[in-house]
Design a protein around this motif. Structure first.
Motif, mmCIF file in Angstrom:
data_model
loop_
_atom_site.group_PDB
_atom_site.id
_atom_site.type_symbol
_atom_site.label_atom_id
_atom_site.label_comp_id
_atom_site.label_asym_id
_atom_site.label_seq_id
_atom_site.Cartn_x
_atom_site.Cartn_y
_atom_site.Cartn_z
ATOM 1 N N UNK A 26 79.453 84.773 28.016
ATOM 2 C CA UNK A 26 78.686 85.831 28.677
ATOM 3 C C UNK A 26 79.464 87.131 28.801
ATOM 4 N N UNK A 27 80.782 87.037 28.879
ATOM 5 C CA UNK A 27 81.601 88.244 29.041
ATOM 6 C C UNK A 27 81.602 89.115 27.787
ATOM 7 N N UNK A 28 81.027 88.604 26.710
ATOM 8 C CA UNK A 28 80.957 89.360 25.461
ATOM 9 C C UNK A 28 79.714 90.239 25.366
ATOM 10 N N UNK A 29 78.828 90.149 26.330
ATOM 11 C CA UNK A 29 77.605 90.954 26.253
ATOM 12 C C UNK A 29 77.946 92.433 26.325
ATOM 13 N N UNK A 30 77.112 93.235 25.723
ATOM 14 C CA UNK A 30 77.339 94.680 25.706
ATOM 15 C C UNK A 30 76.928 95.299 27.044
ATOM 16 N N UNK A 31 77.535 96.419 27.358
ATOM 17 C CA UNK A 31 77.161 97.211 28.533
ATOM 18 C C UNK A 31 77.462 96.496 29.854
ATOM 19 N N UNK A 32 78.527 95.689 29.877
ATOM 20 C CA UNK A 32 78.885 94.922 31.070
ATOM 21 C C UNK A 32 79.721 95.770 32.035
ATOM 22 N N UNK A 33 79.195 95.991 33.235
ATOM 23 C CA UNK A 33 79.867 96.823 34.236
ATOM 24 C C UNK A 33 80.830 96.027 35.103
ATOM 25 N N UNK A 34 80.435 94.802 35.479
ATOM 26 C CA UNK A 34 81.256 94.041 36.424
ATOM 27 C C UNK A 34 80.904 92.560 36.393
ATOM 28 N N UNK A 35 81.857 91.759 36.862
ATOM 29 C CA UNK A 35 81.623 90.344 37.132
ATOM 30 C C UNK A 35 81.795 90.145 38.636
ATOM 31 N N UNK A 36 80.822 89.497 39.247
ATOM 32 C CA UNK A 36 80.828 89.261 40.692
ATOM 33 C C UNK A 36 80.905 87.764 40.953
ATOM 34 N N UNK A 37 81.828 87.339 41.826
ATOM 35 C CA UNK A 37 81.939 85.916 42.150
ATOM 36 C C UNK A 37 82.108 85.700 43.650
ATOM 37 N N UNK A 38 81.569 84.596 44.122
ATOM 38 C CA UNK A 38 81.947 84.055 45.429
ATOM 39 C C UNK A 38 83.088 83.079 45.169
ATOM 40 N N UNK A 39 84.240 83.237 45.787
ATOM 41 C CA UNK A 39 85.351 82.324 45.531
ATOM 42 C C UNK A 39 85.089 80.915 46.028
ATOM 43 N N UNK A 40 84.254 80.808 47.050
ATOM 44 C CA UNK A 40 83.855 79.490 47.544
ATOM 45 C C UNK A 40 82.604 79.626 48.381
ATOM 46 N N UNK A 41 81.836 78.578 48.407
ATOM 47 C CA UNK A 41 80.750 78.435 49.378
ATOM 48 C C UNK A 41 80.807 77.009 49.895
ATOM 49 N N UNK A 42 80.338 76.051 49.098
ATOM 50 C CA UNK A 42 80.494 74.644 49.476
ATOM 51 C C UNK A 42 81.634 73.991 48.703
ATOM 52 N N UNK A 43 82.141 74.705 47.701
ATOM 53 C CA UNK A 43 83.337 74.271 46.978
ATOM 54 C C UNK A 43 84.007 75.524 46.432
ATOM 55 N N UNK A 44 85.220 75.353 45.895
ATOM 56 C CA UNK A 44 85.985 76.513 45.431
ATOM 57 C C UNK A 44 85.942 76.630 43.917
ATOM 58 N N UNK A 45 86.157 77.862 43.452
ATOM 59 C CA UNK A 45 86.361 78.059 42.023
ATOM 60 C C UNK A 45 87.638 77.325 41.619
ATOM 61 N N UNK A 46 87.614 76.682 40.455
ATOM 62 C CA UNK A 46 88.772 75.924 39.995
ATOM 63 C C UNK A 46 89.892 76.848 39.526
ATOM 64 N N UNK A 47 91.100 76.313 39.459
ATOM 65 C CA UNK A 47 92.250 77.092 38.997
ATOM 66 C C UNK A 47 92.048 77.580 37.566
ATOM 67 N N UNK A 48 91.514 76.715 36.708
ATOM 68 C CA UNK A 48 91.288 77.096 35.319
ATOM 69 C C UNK A 48 90.241 78.196 35.204
ATOM 70 N N UNK A 49 89.204 78.099 36.032
ATOM 71 C CA UNK A 49 88.160 79.127 36.004
ATOM 72 C C UNK A 49 88.727 80.470 36.458
ATOM 73 N N UNK A 50 89.505 80.438 37.540
ATOM 74 C CA UNK A 50 90.108 81.661 38.067
ATOM 75 C C UNK A 50 91.044 82.290 37.037
ATOM 76 N N UNK A 51 91.844 81.458 36.387
ATOM 77 C CA UNK A 51 92.774 81.962 35.364
ATOM 78 C C UNK A 51 92.011 82.625 34.224
ATOM 79 N N UNK A 52 90.944 81.976 33.775
ATOM 80 C CA UNK A 52 90.121 82.530 32.696
ATOM 81 C C UNK A 52 89.462 83.829 33.137
ATOM 82 N N UNK A 53 88.931 83.829 34.347
ATOM 83 C CA UNK A 53 88.275 85.011 34.909
ATOM 84 C C UNK A 53 89.227 86.200 34.955
ATOM 85 N N UNK A 54 90.429 85.974 35.480
ATOM 86 C CA UNK A 54 91.428 87.051 35.559
ATOM 87 C C UNK A 54 91.781 87.594 34.175
ATOM 88 N N UNK A 55 91.999 86.686 33.237
ATOM 89 C CA UNK A 55 92.389 87.094 31.884
ATOM 90 C C UNK A 55 91.296 87.909 31.200
#
Length: 436
Positions: A196-225
């Motif tokens: 999805x990050x390859x789509x054109x005209x992308x302004x931002x990515x928005x995430x909740x770090x946790x609600x009922x569970x947390x974003x995984x370490x691998x997901x966070x690493x990928x997101x940051x990169x």
């Protein structure tokens, strides 16, 4: 004698939906028995209009009161400020003081913008991201409010937002030309994020770090990169997660590297205040796009947040809440096993969610609320812990849970319907004619 049900019926006629917040409507808890209105509150207790006292073991003001209701330290600080005046032609110094405090907490950032509600704060963040990037599309993962930018996700598919908190959200009134501008991501789905990050005209990515569970370490690493490599603005929505597991946002604990962090709810412990904290090059765009409101400059919200931050630092609120949460989760599992009821509990310690694993789960959940109410406890399957939830109160709750689980188990074993109310309506939908 006060008839709270009748008041609610009358309220439905003059206020669309009965009130201003979906999450406080009685049909989401116990359609025919929920107290609905409060007269006063203190600590972890609320009193209804009949002056009946309840222990609140639900959402504590829909996640706002992480310290507890009617906190004396916060109230006294705010009252002193109110006595000096709330809003004048000149600015209040508390706006500057709160900005300084937040920048001490969020060291990645250089500037802060304030609002009052979480949803409007997120809309400001989106406006800034689009203005800075000169792009329009937003990828998101989580629940981010009611505004057009977010609800536009359901223009393409009415089910797009179903897994982000609320189902059946109709985008009526949202301009159709916003279709495909907000695109949902599945929680912790790394491959989808990459694609999805390859789509054109992308302004931002928005995430909740946790609600009922947390974003995984691998997901966070990928997101940051991805955000670093492609220079994508990363917005972290801490409206629900902030001020629970630490002072400020949980993004620091799981390694997210944001461009903007948005706070709300617990930052004011019930008082209306929200904040957009971010990097200067993005935040400064607020000078170019029109973002302004007189309500954002009143003194009360700033003062409450300053008192909340001080209380957090002095009392180590999150440490208490985490300790209580670990104990509570362990005991709930014990009681479910003891009473032959299977439950599934989320991984978080400060926001506890448990679901009954049974084909009659809706019936069981509604019955649980009804039976706990007879014990003068407001309860469902979601508990936002607060500093006011001391161990004696939690033990009182667990005694009532044991008693309630036993009754539920007996009714299931003997195929008895002992529920007096209708089942709760947990998804978003218009109120039924019977309720009206």
């Amino acid at each position: 004698m006060i008839d709270q049900k009748n008041i609610w019926r009358k309220s439905l006629k003059i206020i669309p939906g009965g009130n201003g917040l979906l999450s406080k409507r009685p049909e989401r808890f116990l359609p025919d028995g929920w107290p609905t209105y409060f007269s006063k509150s203190d600590g972890a207790h609320v009193w209804d209009l009949k002056n009946k006292k309840y222990l609140d073991m639900t959402s504590m003001g829909i996640g706002t009161s992480v310290i507890g209701y009617n906190n004396l330290f916060i109230n006294n600080y705010v009252k002193k400020k109110i006595d000096l005046g709330v809003n004048t032609t000149l600015n209040c110094i508390e706006e500057y003081e709160l900005a300084k405090e937040l920048l001490k907490i969020d060291k990645f950032a250089q500037q802060v913008k304030f609002a009052r509600g979480g949803g409007e704060a997120m809309s400001i963040a989106i406006r800034l991201a689009r203005s800075k990037s000169k792009k329009t599309k937003i990828l998101f993962c989580g629940y981010h409010g009611w505004h057009d930018w977010y609800l536009a996700a359901n223009l393409k598919n009415i089910k797009n937002l179903d897994n982000h908190l609320l189902k059946n959200l109709k985008p009526i009134g949202v301009p159709n030309f916003l279709k495909d501008t907000a695109i949902p991501l599945e929680f912790n789905n790394i491959e989808q994020l990459k694609k999805s990050s390859n789509i054109k005209n992308l302004a931002a990515i928005v995430v909740e770090p946790q609600r009922l569970s947390r974003l995984s370490k691998d997901y966070v690493k990928t997101l940051n990169n991805i955000c670093k490599k492609k220079k994508i603005i990363l917005i972290v929505d801490e409206i629900t997660s902030g001020w629970r597991d630490c002072v400020g946002g949980v993004y620091k604990k799981i390694g997210i590297k944001p461009s903007i962090v948005v706070y709300g709810k617990a930052m004011g412990n019930g008082f209306a205040i929200s904040a957009i904290v971010g990097k200067k090059d993005i935040m400064d765009v607020a000078q170019d796009t029109f973002v302004s409101s007189v309500a954002w400059t009143e003194r009360v919200g700033f003062s409450a947040a300053l008192a909340v931050i001080k209380f957090h630092k002095n009392k180590k609120v999150f440490q208490h809440n985490k300790k209580i949460g670990i104990f509570l989760k362990r005991e709930l599992l014990k009681l479910s096993k003891k009473n032959n009821l299977k439950i599934k509990i989320n991984e978080l310690d400060t926001i506890i969610n448990f679901d009954f694993v049974h084909r009659k789960s809706d019936y069981i959940q509604t019955l649980f609320t009804e039976l706990m109410l007879r014990e003068n406890i407001l309860a469902n399957n979601l508990i936002y812990l607060s500093y006011s939830h001391k161990i004696l109160l939690v033990r009182k709750y667990l005694l009532a849970v044991d008693k309630t689980f036993k009754k539920i188990s007996y009714s299931l074993k003997n195929n008895l319907n002992i529920l007096k109310s209708r089942k709760r309506i947990y998804n978003y939908k218009r109120l039924s004619p019977k309720i009206r």
